[in-house]
Design an enzyme around this catalytic site. Structure first.
Site, short mmCIF file in Angstrom:
data_model
loop_
_atom_site.label_atom_id
_atom_site.label_comp_id
_atom_site.label_asym_id
_atom_site.label_seq_id
_atom_site.Cartn_x
_atom_site.Cartn_y
_atom_site.Cartn_z
N HIS A 3 16.57 40.42 -7.53
CA HIS A 3 16.21 39.86 -6.09
C HIS A 3 16.06 38.43 -6.22
O HIS A 3 16.69 38.02 -5.88
CB HIS A 3 16.04 39.85 -5.49
CG HIS A 3 15.63 41.31 -4.79
ND1 HIS A 3 15.79 42.82 -5.28
CD2 HIS A 3 16.43 42.38 -3.84
CE1 HIS A 3 16.28 43.95 -4.81
NE2 HIS A 3 16.26 43.57 -4.03
N PHE B 167 13.81 43.52 9.39
CA PHE B 167 13.57 42.33 8.81
C PHE B 167 15.21 41.88 9.25
O PHE B 167 15.21 39.88 8.48
CB PHE B 167 13.71 42.92 7.88
CG PHE B 167 14.99 43.79 7.49
CD1 PHE B 167 16.57 43.42 7.26
CD2 PHE B 167 14.32 44.92 6.80
CE1 PHE B 167 17.43 45.31 7.32
CE2 PHE B 167 15.63 46.34 6.48
CZ PHE B 167 17.07 46.35 7.11
N GLU C 147 24.41 47.18 3.50
CA GLU C 147 23.84 46.12 5.09
C GLU C 147 24.88 45.01 5.17
O GLU C 147 25.69 43.91 5.14
CB GLU C 147 22.76 45.05 4.15
CG GLU C 147 21.97 45.75 3.50
CD GLU C 147 21.03 45.12 2.50
OE1 GLU C 147 21.48 44.20 2.06
OE2 GLU C 147 20.29 45.74 1.79
N ASN D 103 11.04 42.13 2.10
CA ASN D 103 11.43 42.37 2.66
C ASN D 103 11.02 41.59 3.78
O ASN D 103 10.02 41.14 4.37
CB ASN D 103 11.35 43.79 3.40
CG ASN D 103 12.38 44.74 2.81
OD1 ASN D 103 12.61 45.42 3.34
ND2 ASN D 103 13.06 44.27 2.36
N ARG E 40 21.77 6.78 33.10
CA ARG E 40 22.17 8.40 34.29
C ARG E 40 21.57 9.45 34.15
O ARG E 40 20.72 9.66 35.14
CB ARG E 40 23.10 7.68 34.67
CG ARG E 40 22.30 8.10 35.77
CD ARG E 40 23.85 8.00 37.61
NE ARG E 40 24.83 7.80 36.54
CZ ARG E 40 26.53 8.15 37.30
NH1 ARG E 40 26.29 9.53 37.75
NH2 ARG E 40 27.38 7.18 36.44
N TYR F 144 26.83 7.45 32.13
CA TYR F 144 25.94 8.45 31.49
C TYR F 144 24.44 8.48 30.80
O TYR F 144 23.48 9.28 30.81
CB TYR F 144 26.78 9.49 30.97
CG TYR F 144 28.19 9.70 32.69
CD1 TYR F 144 27.91 8.94 33.58
CD2 TYR F 144 29.04 11.35 32.61
CE1 TYR F 144 28.72 9.61 34.78
CE2 TYR F 144 29.75 11.15 33.41
CZ TYR F 144 29.76 10.61 34.01
OH TYR F 144 30.16 11.39 35.11
N TYR G 192 12.00 55.84 2.06
CA TYR G 192 12.97 55.17 1.42
C TYR G 192 11.61 53.38 0.87
O TYR G 192 11.14 53.61 1.24
CB TYR G 192 13.47 54.16 2.74
CG TYR G 192 14.03 52.55 2.28
CD1 TYR G 192 15.42 52.78 1.23
CD2 TYR G 192 13.29 51.59 2.74
CE1 TYR G 192 15.57 51.75 0.59
CE2 TYR G 192 14.78 50.31 1.90
CZ TYR G 192 15.42 51.25 1.38
OH TYR G 192 16.20 49.43 1.18
#
Length: 520
Positions: free
Chosen positions: A85, A329, A413, A197, A284, A281, A55
């Site tokens: 990309h 990844f 994906e 990646n 405190r 609060y 791959y």
């Protein structure tokens, strides 16, 4: 002489990554790292020469994993993956963040499991050393197959495309390469995939958030102690014996810091028998609230430092006949703690706003709205409007991005982390938190002067005097936005906390003694 960091060999921490980004630490490729990188690249070339189906080396990517790529197209494929990309949109991320992406990618690739060429890593390091930093859009990553879009933009300059910042100006990458008589890199098999990646976008936002949140937490304790003094609160809730009965580390650390910050305060001694039983609060419970956020911060820091030393591309090359296609990844291991830290940072702002409100009420000897002549003047009423607005904005940013997932790559994906959004949101919350803390600090300094001639502790008097170098006491209304921005600057550039820490160290006081893990 530079101190040296060996990429891929030495352990990278948040502090070291930031030091390399500042130019205080020099990252190099040692002989050992070069041997690992070269061996891995040769293993990838062997896969291509043997015509094996692996791959991303001899196949396409994502849903195209079953598409076989010929030998002659292998290099073209790596070039095209950076182009295809590069789909990021929005404003560019800060230059420091893009530089951190380069640094963290160097560390991951230099470990020698990614099959990249040595010259590619040398060129990335050249970008770091020459401060020629790629322009990376902020949006477009789903944080699953790595931060694909931002990493593609980050590495376009390697092939002569995209844009870079150089000496404060934005250029076409090709123009800057020509200035240095450099040619674009010819990417080899798998290199494009190895470059895009990984989790370096998420990781860089995490590194910066670890630094910024640390300083906000340190500042919040100091500022909270000043508000407590101004409101004549008690330090009894910070007693060490109480916190030994519920021993969360963050809680114990904050209680210790508050005890030391308030030590030998004349203001504190002046009202020991006042008859007030309990404080609200927001005074405190500072150890419990601030401490819980410190525990969340520590979790983020620990996981960030694991990721800083991880290999997060795919496939992993163990040998020419041993590759693993997996999911290192995927951004989920950082997405969850980033979202958790987002809530933790927002809560520090929430409790700080409550203290701002208390300072305005005119109780316990303070003038209403922290100014004597109100009516004609609005005093410090309106700055608290800003803290209220920022707290609510932070609440809207607390929806966990990691709780969502939209399938991509035609279902290949089918679960994504959205961790890039988690990282960006956390840093937006920190932007707002710095302003909230600035307003509380401004208000606390105003309020504490109404306790004069009584003095606070030496540390808090120093903190007050440091603020007064930038902003004076307000006798009447003025444009408080100018004051707020000045104080925000000394919080966001860390100088306020650094100055207080330097003073305490010179005085022989270590506020965080015994809790050194809560540092960067």
């Amino acid at each position: 002489m530079y101190k040296i960091f060996e990429y891929g060999i030495d352990v990278l921490t948040t502090g070291k990554a930031l030091a390399i980004a500042r130019g205080e630490l020099k990252g190099i490729l040692s002989k050992e790292a070069r041997q690992r990188i070269t061996a891995s690249q040769q293993q990838v070339q062997q896969i291509v020469d043997d015509n094996k189906t692996v791959y991303g080396i001899t196949t396409g990517f994502g849903i195209l994993a079953n598409a076989r790529i010929s030998d002659e197209d292998t290099r073209t494929l790596q070039h095209k993956i950076l182009q295809s990309h590069s789909v990021g949109v929005g404003d560019p991320i800060p230059v420091e963040m893009a530089k951190l992406m380069l640094i963290t990618k160097m560390q991951a690739l230099a470990k020698g499991y990614s099959g990249v060429q040595l010259q590619t890593l040398e060129r990335i390091n050249w970008h770091i050393e020459q401060e020629i930093i790629p322009v990376v859009p902020e949006k477009g990553s789903v944080g699953a197959s790595g931060d694909l879009a931002p990493l593609a933009h980050l590495f376009l300059p390697l092939i002569g495309l995209g844009e870079v910042y150089y000496k404060g100006t934005r250029y076409k990458a090709q123009e800057v390469l020509q200035q240095f008589n450099l040619l674009p890199i010819q990417l080899g098999p798998k290199e494009g995939l190895a470059l895009i990646n990984g989790t370096q976008f998420i990781l860089s936002f995490a590194v910066k958030a670890v630094q910024r949140m640390h300083y906000c937490l340190e500042a919040a304790d100091i500022i909270g102690a000043m508000s407590l003094e101004a409101l004549t609160g008690t330090q009894a809730p910070f007693d060490e014996r109480l916190h030994q009965l519920r021993p969360f580390a963050g809680t114990q650390l904050v209680a210790q810091r508050l005890r030391l910050l308030l030590h030998n305060s004349a203001i504190m001694q002046s009202h020991v028998d006042c008859g007030r039983v309990q404080d609200p609060y927001s005074l405190r419970c500072m150890p419990q609230v601030h401490g819980a956020s410190r525990n969340a911060w520590l979790h983020l820091k620990e996981l960030t430092e694991i990721e800083l030393n991880a290999v997060t591309d795919n496939p992993i090359i163990l040998a020419a006949d041993d590759t693993i296609s997996g999911g290192n990844f995927h951004g989920q291991p950082l997405a969850l703690p980033l979202d958790y830290a987002c809530f933790a940072a927002a809560e520090i702002g929430n409790i700080a706003d409550r203290r701002c409100y208390l300072l305005l009420e005119g109780k316990w000897g303070l003038p209403m709205l922290l100014m004597k002549n109100v009516g004609l003047n609005s005093g410090f009423m309106i700055p608290q409007y800003t803290t209220a607005a920022l707290v609510t904005e932070n609440k809207t940013l607390c929806f966990p991005a990691s709780a969502d997932s939209i399938p991509t790559s035609l279902g290949q994906e089918d679960h994504v982390s959205m961790g890039s959004i988690s990282g960006r949101k956390l840093n937006k919350v920190l932007d707002n938190l710095e302003f909230i803390l600035a307003i509380e600090l401004l208000s606390a300094c105003q309020a504490i002067e109404f306790r004069h001639p009584l003095k606070s502790s030496a540390i808090l008097e120093f903190a007050h005097d440091y603020v007064r170098r930038f902003v004076g006491f307000a006798e009447e209304d003025r444009i408080f936005a100018e004051d707020i921005n000045k104080i925000r600057n000394i919080i966001s550039d860390f100088s306020f906390v650094d100055a207080v820490n330097t003073y305490t160290s010179l005085a022989g006081v270590e506020l965080n003694k015994g809790y050194e893990g809560f540092s960067i």
